[in-house]
Design a protein around this motif. Structure first.
Motif, PDB file in Angstrom:
ATOM      1  N   ASN A   2     -20.322 -21.645   5.959  1.00  0.00           N
ATOM      2  CA  ASN A   2     -21.682 -21.944   6.370  1.00  0.00           C
ATOM      3  C   ASN A   2     -22.706 -20.898   5.934  1.00  0.00           C
ATOM      4  O   ASN A   2     -23.888 -21.048   6.219  1.00  0.00           O
ATOM      5  N   ALA A   3     -22.286 -19.832   5.265  1.00  0.00           N
ATOM      6  CA  ALA A   3     -23.243 -18.797   4.878  1.00  0.00           C
ATOM      7  C   ALA A   3     -24.096 -19.268   3.711  1.00  0.00           C
ATOM      8  O   ALA A   3     -23.653 -20.058   2.875  1.00  0.00           O
ATOM      9  N   GLY A   4     -25.323 -18.784   3.661  1.00  0.00           N
ATOM     10  CA  GLY A   4     -26.198 -19.142   2.557  1.00  0.00           C
ATOM     11  C   GLY A   4     -27.378 -18.197   2.479  1.00  0.00           C
ATOM     12  O   GLY A   4     -27.922 -17.803   3.505  1.00  0.00           O
ATOM     13  N   VAL A   8     -17.575 -27.370   3.564  1.00  0.00           N
ATOM     14  CA  VAL A   8     -18.447 -26.465   2.819  1.00  0.00           C
ATOM     15  C   VAL A   8     -19.878 -26.948   3.006  1.00  0.00           C
ATOM     16  O   VAL A   8     -20.215 -28.077   2.628  1.00  0.00           O
ATOM     17  N   VAL A   9     -20.711 -26.119   3.602  1.00  0.00           N
ATOM     18  CA  VAL A   9     -22.107 -26.497   3.821  1.00  0.00           C
ATOM     19  C   VAL A   9     -22.862 -26.352   2.502  1.00  0.00           C
ATOM     20  O   VAL A   9     -22.884 -25.285   1.891  1.00  0.00           O
ATOM     21  N   ALA A  10     -23.438 -27.447   2.063  1.00  0.00           N
ATOM     22  CA  ALA A  10     -24.193 -27.481   0.812  1.00  0.00           C
ATOM     23  C   ALA A  10     -25.656 -27.794   1.135  1.00  0.00           C
ATOM     24  O   ALA A  10     -26.160 -27.423   2.183  1.00  0.00           O
ATOM     25  N   SER A  11     -26.331 -28.495   0.256  1.00  0.00           N
ATOM     26  CA  SER A  11     -27.737 -28.822   0.480  1.00  0.00           C
ATOM     27  C   SER A  11     -28.143 -29.984  -0.411  1.00  0.00           C
ATOM     28  O   SER A  11     -27.710 -30.073  -1.572  1.00  0.00           O
ATOM     29  N   GLY A  12     -28.975 -30.863   0.121  1.00  0.00           N
ATOM     30  CA  GLY A  12     -29.516 -31.958  -0.666  1.00  0.00           C
ATOM     31  C   GLY A  12     -30.376 -31.484  -1.819  1.00  0.00           C
ATOM     32  O   GLY A  12     -30.655 -32.255  -2.746  1.00  0.00           O
ATOM     33  N   GLU A  52     -26.060 -24.288  -4.753  1.00  0.00           N
ATOM     34  CA  GLU A  52     -25.649 -25.382  -3.872  1.00  0.00           C
ATOM     35  C   GLU A  52     -24.929 -26.484  -4.648  1.00  0.00           C
ATOM     36  O   GLU A  52     -24.016 -27.134  -4.120  1.00  0.00           O
ATOM     37  N   LEU A  53     -25.308 -26.690  -5.897  1.00  0.00           N
ATOM     38  CA  LEU A  53     -24.542 -27.597  -6.749  1.00  0.00           C
ATOM     39  C   LEU A  53     -23.130 -27.039  -6.955  1.00  0.00           C
ATOM     40  O   LEU A  53     -22.145 -27.789  -6.939  1.00  0.00           O
ATOM     41  N   ALA A  54     -23.034 -25.736  -7.115  1.00  0.00           N
ATOM     42  CA  ALA A  54     -21.720 -25.102  -7.236  1.00  0.00           C
ATOM     43  C   ALA A  54     -20.875 -25.347  -5.993  1.00  0.00           C
ATOM     44  O   ALA A  54     -19.655 -25.554  -6.086  1.00  0.00           O
ATOM     45  N   ASN A  55     -21.502 -25.348  -4.824  1.00  0.00           N
ATOM     46  CA  ASN A  55     -20.759 -25.618  -3.594  1.00  0.00           C
ATOM     47  C   ASN A  55     -20.166 -27.024  -3.590  1.00  0.00           C
ATOM     48  O   ASN A  55     -19.058 -27.238  -3.088  1.00  0.00           O
ATOM     49  N   ALA A  88     -18.030 -31.799   1.797  1.00  0.00           N
ATOM     50  CA  ALA A  88     -19.300 -31.081   1.724  1.00  0.00           C
ATOM     51  C   ALA A  88     -20.272 -31.668   2.734  1.00  0.00           C
ATOM     52  O   ALA A  88     -20.237 -32.865   3.028  1.00  0.00           O
ATOM     53  N   PHE A  89     -21.155 -30.809   3.239  1.00  0.00           N
ATOM     54  CA  PHE A  89     -22.065 -31.214   4.316  1.00  0.00           C
ATOM     55  C   PHE A  89     -23.465 -30.703   4.036  1.00  0.00           C
ATOM     56  O   PHE A  89     -23.671 -29.514   3.771  1.00  0.00           O
ATOM     57  N   ASP A  90     -24.436 -31.609   4.095  1.00  0.00           N
ATOM     58  CA  ASP A  90     -25.851 -31.254   3.962  1.00  0.00           C
ATOM     59  C   ASP A  90     -26.493 -31.295   5.342  1.00  0.00           C
ATOM     60  O   ASP A  90     -26.629 -32.372   5.922  1.00  0.00           O
ATOM     61  N   PRO A  91     -26.881 -30.146   5.890  1.00  0.00           N
ATOM     62  CA  PRO A  91     -27.496 -30.135   7.217  1.00  0.00           C
ATOM     63  C   PRO A  91     -28.947 -30.581   7.216  1.00  0.00           C
ATOM     64  O   PRO A  91     -29.550 -30.772   8.281  1.00  0.00           O
ATOM     65  N   GLY A  92     -29.531 -30.738   6.018  1.00  0.00           N
ATOM     66  CA  GLY A  92     -30.931 -31.106   5.924  1.00  0.00           C
ATOM     67  C   GLY A  92     -31.847 -29.902   6.082  1.00  0.00           C
ATOM     68  O   GLY A  92     -31.401 -28.762   6.212  1.00  0.00           O
TER      69      GLY A  92
END
Length: 286
Positions: free
Chosen positions: A66-68, A112-116, A163-166, A185-189
């Protein structure tokens, strides 16, 4: 078990979780982990494995990455010499997961927390990724799409590319895990007020901390519907880790509660495998 860089904040979180008293006989703990240091990741993994082996903590059934970080307008590097967005958001997590996979007890889940923001089709928000060869990305060298970026846009694009790498990492991991282990993978928004922009310029930090948290309905209407409170995104992440209906779901991408397709480019298996191989070399895990 909470893996945290800031000991003071970690202790506060532990006390809050233990104060809830929702799991009698079980207590939250915290251990030191700095994903900007591969030595710290190795030390954490060794210590955690020792605790599990000694039965001082329960066996491991789940792992949340979850780190970013967003680096702001200055390109920064980890203690190992990697550009910080890739060094923390991807490489630190890569080493952590590969070290802990042997002690994950089936059934187990890795999220793995990613991003939209990794998806160019989502027009609102930071500039889209500018992929390059992985070895170059770890040096902070983005692809041709970033050629005309100023300092702010560059910092944002380093983040979206990491985030694409994630997402690549998640899909490659899902192809490798043993039976009974899943990886998603999870996008929390967009979650205004979380501190992700703590390295941004002062005016943007002020807006992110004091203005955006109070205008979520407007953000949902005019920017993107994928705007949530920490509590909403936390509940969606918890569901992904605990819902029995998702026990066999693997290699997928979730936007909050919804399973959706990630970006078209994120399904490039060759890129994902190249990233995995370079990451193995850089972390000496091959």
């Amino acid at each position: 078990m909470l893996a945290c860089r800031d000991a003071k904040r970690a202790q506060a979180a532990v006390e809050r979780l233990n104060g809830l008293g929702r799991s009698p006989g079980r207590r939250a703990e915290a251990m030191s982990l700095d994903l900007a240091s591969l030595a710290s990741v190795r030390a954490f993994a060794t210590a955690l494995i020792a605790k599990v082996s000694a039965s001082s903590i329960p066996v491991l059934h789940g792992l949340v990455c979850n780190a970013g970080v967003q680096t702001g307008t200055k390109r920064t590097f980890t203690v190992d010499g990697f550009e910080s967005s890739f060094g923390v958001n991807h490489l630190g997590h890569f080493l952590l997961v590969t070290k802990l996979l042997p002690i994950l007890a089936s059934p187990a889940r890795v999220t793995v927390v990613a991003s939209g923001t990794h998806d160019p089709a989502q027009k609102a928000g930071p500039p889209p990724p500018a992929w390059n060869e992985p070895a170059a990305l770890f040096r902070g060298e983005l692809g041709a799409g970033a050629a005309k970026d100023g300092p702010f846009a560059l910092g944002q694009r380093l983040y979206t590319t990491s985030e694409l790498a994630n997402v690549y990492f998640t899909y490659a991991l899902a192809r490798r895990v043993a039976t009974g282990v899943t990886a998603n993978a999870f996008d929390p928004g967009l979650m205004p007020g979380t501190g992700l922009l703590r390295n941004a310029a002062p005016p943007l930090r002020f807006v992110a901390k004091h203005v955006l948290p109070h205008v979520k309905p407007l953000l949902r209407r005019f920017l993107t519907p994928n705007v949530h409170t920490v509590e909403e995104s936390g509940a969606a992440l918890a569901r992904l880790m605990t819902d029995p209906l998702l026990g066999s779901t693997s290699g997928k991408y979730f936007e909050g509660q919804k399973e959706i397709r990630s970006s078209t480019g994120s399904y490039d298996t060759d890129r994902a495998e190249e990233l995995w191989k370079v990451s193995e070399v850089l972390t000496e895990t091959e």
